[in-house]
Design a protein around this motif. Structure first.
Motif, mmCIF file in Angstrom:
data_model
loop_
_atom_site.group_PDB
_atom_site.id
_atom_site.type_symbol
_atom_site.label_atom_id
_atom_site.label_comp_id
_atom_site.label_asym_id
_atom_site.label_seq_id
_atom_site.Cartn_x
_atom_site.Cartn_y
_atom_site.Cartn_z
ATOM 1 N N ALA A 1 3.566 5.661 -5.611
ATOM 2 C CA ALA A 1 3.396 5.700 -7.065
ATOM 3 C C ALA A 1 2.259 6.640 -7.455
ATOM 4 N N SER A 2 1.157 6.607 -6.674
ATOM 5 C CA SER A 2 0.029 7.501 -6.965
ATOM 6 C C SER A 2 0.429 8.954 -6.752
ATOM 7 N N LYS B 1 1.792 14.108 -8.973
ATOM 8 C CA LYS B 1 2.741 15.207 -9.094
ATOM 9 C C LYS B 1 3.127 15.443 -10.544
ATOM 10 N N SER B 2 3.368 14.346 -11.284
ATOM 11 C CA SER B 2 3.707 14.492 -12.701
ATOM 12 C C SER B 2 2.541 15.081 -13.484
ATOM 13 N N ALA B 3 1.307 14.649 -13.143
ATOM 14 C CA ALA B 3 0.129 15.206 -13.818
ATOM 15 C C ALA B 3 -0.021 16.692 -13.491
ATOM 16 N N SER B 4 0.223 17.049 -12.228
ATOM 17 C CA SER B 4 0.145 18.459 -11.840
ATOM 18 C C SER B 4 1.209 19.287 -12.557
ATOM 19 N N LEU C 1 0.823 -1.210 0.000
ATOM 20 C CA LEU C 1 0.000 0.000 0.000
ATOM 21 C C LEU C 1 0.858 1.261 0.000
ATOM 22 N N LEU C 2 1.957 1.239 0.765
ATOM 23 C CA LEU C 2 2.852 2.387 0.766
ATOM 24 C C LEU C 2 3.483 2.598 -0.611
ATOM 25 N N ALA C 3 3.878 1.483 -1.257
ATOM 26 C CA ALA C 3 4.449 1.603 -2.607
ATOM 27 C C ALA C 3 3.410 2.150 -3.589
#
Length: 226
Positions: free
Chosen positions: A133-134, A139-142, A127-129
């Motif tokens: 990743a999410s 961040k990349s989408a932003s 879940l942490l991974a």
């Protein structure tokens, strides 16, 4: 304590140590996940299910044996004359059976707890991974949206600048046309002024000649009367 129960007690102590290691914040879930996926544990993991149920079955058998001994020595008949040594041996065997019951019972309980803890730690690491990743995707989408907004703003500014330059160019062309028209009118005015001056001079000259001719005519007329 017999050798078998000594081994079971040692196994219980080892389980307690493992539970403390898993519960205390000694290592992060990532490190535990890497440890669980190591080569050695991966080799054991192929048959871990079989080993787990085998160990659990052995502990259950010893638990049932301890329960049987407890029931056996709990129903001792105290009536009649019993030698003190026999009573002490009976109590000692009952105490040993109870001790074995607790050792085997806690061993089974901690085995299940360790299995559950490993499952939960592995799930937490996954879940942490996934959350990391999410977060990276968000961040990349932003960043991409921010870049697109910046590019659109720059494009709008460039379009506004181009429009302003076009307006300035049209204004300059208009100014040049008006300046040329003004210069032409000024030249026409100057030419008309020069023509007017020449006409005035010519008019003055003709007026002067007319005056001269008039005088001559008057003079000639006077002479004829005499």
């Amino acid at each position: 304590m017999s050798l078998v129960w000594t081994l079971i007690a040692t196994f219980l102590y080892a389980e307690i140590a493992i539970v403390l290691l898993l519960v205390l914040p000694i290592a992060s879930p990532y490190r535990w996940q890497k440890f669980f996926k190591s080569r050695f544990l991966a080799m054991l993991g192929r048959q871990a299910q079989m080993y787990f149920f085998l160990l659990l079955g052995v502990l259950v058998l010893f638990l049932l044996e301890a329960i049987r001994e407890m029931r056996k020595y709990s129903h001792h008949d105290h009536e009649g004359e019993v030698h003190l040594n026999v009573e002490m041996q009976h109590s000692m065997r009952l105490f040993r059976a109870q001790r074995n019951f607790y050792i085997s019972g806690f061993s089974i309980f901690l085995t299940l707890v360790i299995r559950r803890l490993i499952t939960l730690i592995s799930a937490q690491a996954c879940l942490l991974a996934q959350s990391e990743a999410s977060l990276k995707q968000a961040k990349s989408a932003s960043d991409a949206a921010r870049n697109l907004m910046k590019q659109s703003t720059e494009t709008g500014k460039e379009a506004q600048e181009d429009k302003t330059l076009e307006e300035l160019s049209s204004l300059r062309t208009r100014v040049q046309e008006l300046t040329a028209s003004l210069n032409k009118e000024q030249k026409d005015k100057e030419s008309m002024k020069s023509q007017s001056e020449s006409l005035n001079k010519e008019y003055d000259r003709l007026t002067e000649e007319y005056s001269k001719l008039q005088k001559k005519v008057n003079i000639s007329g006077g002479n004829k009367d005499d």
